[in-house]
Write a protein that holds these residues in place. Sequence first.
Motif, short mmCIF file in Angstrom:
data_model
loop_
_atom_site.label_atom_id
_atom_site.label_comp_id
_atom_site.label_asym_id
_atom_site.label_seq_id
_atom_site.Cartn_x
_atom_site.Cartn_y
_atom_site.Cartn_z
N ILE A 101 7.32 -1.34 -5.41
CA ILE A 101 7.99 -1.47 -6.06
C ILE A 101 7.75 0.15 -6.39
O ILE A 101 8.72 0.76 -6.67
CB ILE A 101 8.37 -2.15 -7.13
N LEU A 102 6.55 0.86 -7.03
CA LEU A 102 6.75 2.01 -8.44
C LEU A 102 6.51 3.27 -6.72
O LEU A 102 7.03 3.76 -7.40
CB LEU A 102 5.60 1.48 -8.76
N TYR A 103 6.19 2.38 -5.62
CA TYR A 103 6.01 3.92 -4.65
C TYR A 103 7.17 4.74 -4.21
O TYR A 103 7.47 5.09 -4.34
CB TYR A 103 5.45 3.17 -3.80
N LEU A 104 8.31 3.15 -4.31
CA LEU A 104 9.88 3.29 -4.16
C LEU A 104 10.74 4.72 -5.03
O LEU A 104 11.30 4.86 -5.15
CB LEU A 104 10.13 2.81 -3.51
N GLY A 105 9.49 4.16 -6.38
CA GLY A 105 10.26 5.04 -7.36
C GLY A 105 10.96 3.92 -8.62
O GLY A 105 11.25 5.59 -9.22
N ASP B 83 15.95 2.35 0.60
CA ASP B 83 15.29 1.59 -0.85
C ASP B 83 16.05 0.23 -1.17
O ASP B 83 15.53 -0.43 -1.43
CB ASP B 83 15.57 2.65 -1.96
N ARG B 86 15.24 -2.60 1.04
CA ARG B 86 13.63 -2.83 1.22
C ARG B 86 13.57 -3.36 -0.31
O ARG B 86 12.87 -3.92 -0.98
CB ARG B 86 12.86 -1.02 0.98
N MET B 87 13.66 -2.47 -1.43
CA MET B 87 14.06 -3.14 -2.84
C MET B 87 14.19 -5.00 -2.93
O MET B 87 13.38 -5.50 -3.82
CB MET B 87 15.06 -2.36 -4.07
N LEU B 90 11.60 -6.67 -1.51
CA LEU B 90 10.59 -6.89 -2.57
C LEU B 90 10.93 -7.63 -4.16
O LEU B 90 9.69 -8.45 -4.29
CB LEU B 90 10.04 -4.86 -2.86
N GLU B 120 0.99 4.54 -12.17
CA GLU B 120 2.44 5.07 -11.01
C GLU B 120 1.04 5.74 -9.34
O GLU B 120 0.65 6.62 -10.36
CB GLU B 120 2.74 5.28 -12.19
N PRO B 121 1.32 4.77 -9.00
CA PRO B 121 0.53 5.77 -7.32
C PRO B 121 0.73 7.16 -7.03
O PRO B 121 2.24 7.64 -7.97
CB PRO B 121 1.09 5.10 -6.74
N GLU B 122 0.28 7.96 -6.57
CA GLU B 122 0.59 9.10 -5.98
C GLU B 122 1.38 8.76 -5.21
O GLU B 122 0.76 8.29 -3.91
CB GLU B 122 -1.30 9.65 -6.22
N ARG B 123 1.56 10.08 -4.83
CA ARG B 123 3.02 10.18 -3.32
C ARG B 123 1.80 10.40 -2.41
O ARG B 123 0.97 11.97 -2.91
CB ARG B 123 4.47 11.07 -3.46
#
Lengths: 129, 129
Positions: A101-105, B83, B86-87, B90, B120-123
Amino acid sequence: MFTIDSRSRVPIYEQLMKKLQELIIRDVMKEDEQLPSVRALAQQLTINPNTIQKAYRELEREGYIYSIPGKGSFVSPVKNKIDKERMEMLRKELERIVGEILYLGVPKDEVIKLIETMEEPERGESGND
Amino acid sequence: MFTIDSRSRVPIYEQLMKKLQELIIRDVMKEDEQLPSVRALAQQLTINPNTIQKAYRELEREGYIYSIPGKGSFVSPVKNKIDKERMEMLRKELERIVGEILYLGVPKDEVIKLIETMEEPERGESGND
DNA sequence: TAACTGTATTATTTATATTAATACAGTTAG
DNA sequence: CTAACTGTATTAATATAAATAATACAGTTA
């Protein structure tokens, strides 16, 4: 002890697991109480002993029961262990989902807000197939 | 356009999907840009056209591309739709997981705390098999 | 020893997923 | 309208994985 639907698409061993988990969680079967032997239960339900054993093996792996070769299978006394293992699994899943989810922004705050709107669920629900 | 590992345990159509998603997400392929035809790509990769089509069908279902019979397949212009869908998926998963965790008696605050510790992951990461 | 207990290994069966073969239908250029 | 392209639907074949069963082994207890 219980009934099995062999025509169901749900595997027998899963049906078995679910019912036993239910009995254990609801404390119908008490700590260290002995479960029916794999053969006895197999005979009663007219299914293969190995199927019972598979259910028992899984239940043991998840901490619901413990088995002693030659003696029998019993309800696990440490319910916390169940929670421990289960939590570990759920935590990983949670991280995966939230990660996606975070990856989706979606900002973290949004995710948290979503959880905050969720209700603490009532206890005691079954839900069969 | 890309390479496929037919010896991989990952199904061909999934490998294909992943690579195409990558191209679309990273905007290498722009909105409404035409994808190679199922037959052309099949010939190039020496695999069955139906396998390509399966990948395309899934990508369309997920909102990445759209197809017009007789014309071709194109990159979907509405990235938000991706999104969105997908959201939605999720979110449901999240609710299920969190629901289970809450069911174990873990207070909501604990769950939130867990999420807050996540980074928060890196893109821009791929990760193949 | 006899009759119970769980367990491990392997095979068989069944279900599911993946890929392929083939035929159909829309689009477009000539 | 025909030829060569496009995606699509149906069905069959194949490969993979899951579920169940057959059987033999080992511990416990009276």
